[in-house]
Enzyme design. Structure first.
Site, PDB file in Angstrom:
ATOM      1  N   LYS A 295     -29.115 -85.787  94.279  1.00 48.51           N
ATOM      2  CA  LYS A 295     -29.730 -84.910  93.295  1.00 48.51           C
ATOM      3  C   LYS A 295     -31.244 -85.023  93.449  1.00 48.51           C
ATOM      4  O   LYS A 295     -31.767 -86.141  93.442  1.00 48.51           O
ATOM      5  CB  LYS A 295     -29.310 -85.371  91.894  1.00 48.51           C
ATOM      6  N   GLU A 382     -14.572 -82.555  76.292  1.00 48.04           N
ATOM      7  CA  GLU A 382     -14.680 -82.260  74.860  1.00 48.04           C
ATOM      8  C   GLU A 382     -13.332 -82.367  74.150  1.00 48.04           C
ATOM      9  O   GLU A 382     -13.257 -82.854  73.021  1.00 48.04           O
ATOM     10  CB  GLU A 382     -15.288 -80.869  74.646  1.00 48.04           C
ATOM     11  N   ARG A 410     -14.436 -75.460  73.589  1.00 51.90           N
ATOM     12  CA  ARG A 410     -13.425 -76.046  74.469  1.00 51.90           C
ATOM     13  C   ARG A 410     -12.343 -76.797  73.689  1.00 51.90           C
ATOM     14  O   ARG A 410     -11.193 -76.875  74.093  1.00 51.90           O
ATOM     15  CB  ARG A 410     -14.104 -77.087  75.343  1.00 51.90           C
TER      16      ARG A 410
HETATM   17  C1  LIG Z   1     -17.885 -77.905  78.828  1.00 52.19           C
HETATM   18  C2  LIG Z   1     -19.269 -78.387  79.186  1.00 52.19           C
HETATM   19  N1  LIG Z   1     -19.722 -79.559  78.686  1.00 52.19           N
HETATM   20  C3  LIG Z   1     -20.970 -79.985  78.997  1.00 52.19           C
HETATM   21  C4  LIG Z   1     -21.772 -79.256  79.810  1.00 52.19           C
HETATM   22  C5  LIG Z   1     -23.198 -79.694  80.091  1.00 52.19           C
HETATM   23  N2  LIG Z   1     -23.399 -79.989  81.518  1.00 52.19           N
HETATM   24  C6  LIG Z   1     -23.964 -79.104  82.349  1.00 52.19           C
HETATM   25  S1  LIG Z   1     -24.094 -79.653  83.912  1.00 52.19           S
HETATM   26  C7  LIG Z   1     -23.427 -81.132  83.488  1.00 52.19           C
HETATM   27  C8  LIG Z   1     -23.273 -82.198  84.525  1.00 52.19           C
HETATM   28  C9  LIG Z   1     -22.590 -81.697  85.734  1.00 52.19           C
HETATM   29  O1  LIG Z   1     -22.498 -82.723  86.669  1.00 52.19           O
HETATM   30  P1  LIG Z   1     -21.754 -82.462  88.027  1.00 52.19           P
HETATM   31  O2  LIG Z   1     -20.516 -81.667  87.797  1.00 52.19           O
HETATM   32  O3  LIG Z   1     -21.578 -83.757  88.718  1.00 52.19           O
HETATM   33  O4  LIG Z   1     -22.755 -81.517  88.801  1.00 52.19           O
HETATM   34  P2  LIG Z   1     -24.263 -81.857  89.274  1.00 52.19           P
HETATM   35  O5  LIG Z   1     -25.191 -81.391  88.206  1.00 52.19           O
HETATM   36  O6  LIG Z   1     -24.355 -83.335  89.455  1.00 52.19           O
HETATM   37  O7  LIG Z   1     -24.421 -81.096  90.524  1.00 52.19           O
HETATM   38  C10 LIG Z   1     -23.103 -81.175  82.129  1.00 52.19           C
HETATM   39  C11 LIG Z   1     -22.538 -82.331  81.424  1.00 52.19           C
HETATM   40  C12 LIG Z   1     -21.263 -78.045  80.298  1.00 52.19           C
HETATM   41  N3  LIG Z   1     -22.004 -77.240  81.076  1.00 52.19           N
HETATM   42  N4  LIG Z   1     -20.023 -77.647  79.985  1.00 52.19           N
END
Ligand SMILES: Cc1ncc(C[n+]2csc(CCOP(=O)(O)OP(=O)(O)O)c2C)c(N)n1
Length: 655
Positions: A295, A382, A410
């Site tokens: 990242k 969630e 959700r």
């Molecule tokens: C249902 C839901 N809960 C929380 C989020 C907030 N959120 C957005 S990106 C993220 C982290 C994603 O991490 P990852 O899937 O590993 O992708 P990366 O950003 O590391 O590429 C979160 C928790 C969301 N978008 N949707």
């Protein structure tokens, strides 16, 4: 920089590497002014390029999980000239959007949807008898989400042709948590595995593209035991470690679900990515490629602070510094929530706090820091989080569940079936209730009053300021029912927060300014939550123009204060309700229902969001003004109702 995906295909590897550099520069410089999801996008530069080199969109389908990491894909699919408008008014959306480009095959913003959507596309393709490739790209944190597992459970008996790319950077927004994250870590750090990965790399490099694919396909016969072991030309087939659970860094999890596993591979090595994807394309068995990325790759500041650079506002591109908070800026609602959580937990041993992968965004990090033993991060889960809290509540704990309004959708059935039906005292703190302006419709939290109001046992509130938020949280710890508190994104009102929160009476509204009985037209403005400030400002203007105005803070959307609403309903010539929520089923609707039951005939003008998905914009105020959730429109609507022509403002949202 290239104009479209067809150009990517014509470039040689050195040219593609040069392109990767250009893209990184554009990401770092292009986002500096308006902000955005910089870190995740810097991590997928090579992966996105390789995908477009090997596959052909829009025929082939890429489905990105959350899709906050599609900026590179946008740059490569004809949107480079508009890139610097991203997340701004009339600009590109910050996520994949079907209406924005034919190359965005599936929209998203919430996590955990990519595998299911891609599998649906693959099933449809198989039914149609066509030959598109479908690729789901999902993060290691998305893999902590239940839906991802529901989809994986379903892949092997649905289709033979399916490509999943696990983009593993070890980070959610904060550091990824839970057993899956530990599992992936073991998979990466298993020395035996690394050896295999190296062998695989060498193997890949030894063969020209076509021959490589053939060899890999051949070797991969028989599932994982063939895939990597075979590819790695390793003598042993027994990567499942001796504890018999397959839990020591073996890919058995994927393999047992019928997904051939390949990896882990370096997600910044373009030739390796290209060869591996070429192979995946020829594979006639569902496959998961485990790609390791960093990242923030290529930008020192983002590498140092992955959480901050996951998504941020404007920054200085040269240094990565963000502007200091202007002195006098009120605290953020999320921080008041987190700090109040700490206060409540200190005073009351049954109070615990829970977040679903959003410790910073929700402010729960304050509890994590102060009282880690009372803090739970369940990952992007969630549904699990809400039922987990319900379980805690049955044992006498008072869980404070901090989940954004839109993400809480959700867990709708869990709220119904596990919390409300059993009348359990779980406290929900719903941040981002209202608009999350630059994120857009996936993140706007404007439906929760409607979706909660219909459940029995619910107590639902909306504070007009940060002090009231603290009072509501405290009150919730004393109430034996599910409680829901909604408050907006960003800075609060700037009122002092008492050291000790106070109890408020459930279901009681506050009359902030009563009628003067001065002979003017009587208008009662009921301003809920952040709209209370707008109601007060509109009242000042109307009073100056000779109206007799009352202002009420309803505080509760369930139970609403029947006595106060009915009293003003009978006394006033006009009632105005203001809410940062859709009109359908919202607070104003609750008032109309009450008036109908009590035969109150006074006209109710409702101000709130219309029956449509609201787009993204640079600021919330722009959208509020456009859709009439403003002082000007409130005043204009009142005047129009009375045929008062002193208003020249055009009405928004009908009279
Ligand atoms: C249902 C839901 N809960 C929380 C989020 C907030 N959120 C957005 S990106 C993220 C982290 C994603 O991490 P990852 O899937 O590993 O992708 P990366 O950003 O590391 O590429 C979160 C928790 C969301 N978008 N949707």
């Amino acid at each position: 920089m290239v104009d479209g995906p067809e150009h990517v295909k014509k470039l040689t590897v050195p040219q593609l590497q040069e392109l990767a550099g250009e893209i990184r520069t554009e990401l770092i410089e292009g986002l500096a002014k308006g902000g955005g999801h910089l870190g995740p996008n810097l991590g997928v530069v090579e992966l996105s390029i390789a995908l477009h080199k090997v596959f052909t969109t829009p025929k082939d389908k890429f489905v990105w999980d959350v899709s906050h990491q599609v900026y590179v894909h946008k740059l490569l699919t004809g949107r480079k000239n508009r890139f610097r408008t991203i997340r701004q008014t009339d600009g590109l959306n910050g996520f994949a959007l079907r209406t924005e480009s034919e190359h965005d095959s599936f929209g998203a913003g919430h996590a955990g949807t990519a595998l299911s959507a891609a599998l649906g596309m693959a099933a449809a393709r198989d039914k149609r008898g066509t030959d598109e490739n479908v690729v789901a790209i999902f993060g290691d944190a998305a893999l902590t989400n239940g839906i991802s597992f529901e989809a994986m459970n379903n892949v092997a008996h649905t289709t033979k042709k399916f490509i999943g790319i696990l983009n593993d950077n070890e980070w959610s927004i904060a550091k990824n948590v839970g057993a899956i994250s530990g599992y992936l870590n073991k998979l990466i750090t298993n020395p035996r595995y690394n050896q295999l990965a190296k062998d695989f790399e060498n193997f890949v490099r030894r063969f020209p593209k076509g021959e490589l694919a053939l060899k890999l396909a051949h070797r991969a016969d028989g599932g994982f035991k063939g895939a990597l072991t075979g590819v790695g030309l390793n003598k042993t087939n027994s990567l499942i470690e001796s504890d018999g659970r397959g839990g020591h860094g073996s890919p058995v999890l994927f393999e047992e679900m019928g997904l051939r596993y390949l990896g882990p591979i370096d997600g910044h090595d373009l030739p390796l990515l290209i060869s591996t994807l070429e192979f995946a394309k020829t594979c006639d068995h569902p496959i998961v490629i485990h790609v390791l990325t960093q990242k923030g790759k290529g930008y020192e500041a983002a590498l140092k602070q992955p959480e901050k650079f996951h998504g941020l506002g404007p920054y200085n591109a040269a240094t990565g510094e963000t502007p200091a908070v202007r002195p006098g800026t009120p605290p953020m609602y999320q921080d008041v929530m987190g700090q109040t959580c700490v206060k409540l937990a200190r005073k009351n041993e049954v109070v615990v706090g829970l977040t679903a992968a959003m410790p910073s965004g929700t402010g729960m990090k304050h509890l994590e820091k102060a009282m880690p033993e009372r803090y739970y991060d369940v990952g992007i889960a969630e549904e699990h989080g809400v039922i987990f809290a319900a379980g805690m509540a049955t044992m006498g704990l008072r869980p404070i569940v901090a989940i954004y309004s839109s993400f809480l959708q959700r867990a709708y059935d869990c709220i119904h079936h596990d919390v409300c039906l059993q009348d359990l005292p779980v406290i929900f703190c719903m941040d981002r209730a209202g608009l999350s302006a630059n994120d857009g419709p996936t993140h706007h939290g404007i439906f929760d009053i409607s979706y909660l109001r219909c459940f029995p046992n619910v107590i639902a509130m909306a504070p007009a300021n940060e002090d009231e938020l603290a009072d509501m949280m405290f009150t919730a710890t004393t109430v034996n029912h599910p409680t829901f508190i909604r408050y907006p994104r960003g800075a609060a009102e700037g009122v002092p927060v008492k050291d000790e929160p106070a109890l408020i009476e459930v279901g009681k509204a506050v009359v902030q300014h009563n009628f003067a009985n001065n002979g003017g037209r009587k208008v009662a403005l009921f301003g809920l939550g952040p709209m209370n400030t707008i109601a007060k400002k509109a009242a000042a203007q109307l009073i100056a123009d000779g109206y007799d105005v009352a202002v009420i803070n309803p505080r509760f959307t369930k139970p609403i204060d029947a006595a106060v609403h009915a009293q003003f309903g009978r006394e006033a010539d006009l009632i105005v309700t203001l809410e940062d929520h859709v009109l359908i089923g919202g607070y104003g609707s609750a008032v109309l229902e009450l008036f109908s039951e009590q035969s109150v005939k006074t006209t109710v003008v409702r101000i709130g969001w219309p029956d449509q998905f609201i787009e993204h914009a640079t600021t919330q105020d722009e959208l509020r003004n456009k859709y009439g959730l403003s002082v000007t429109n409130t005043v204009a609507k009142v005047k129009t109702h009375f045929g008062d022509t002193t208003s020249s403002t055009k009405l928004v949202g009908g009279a």
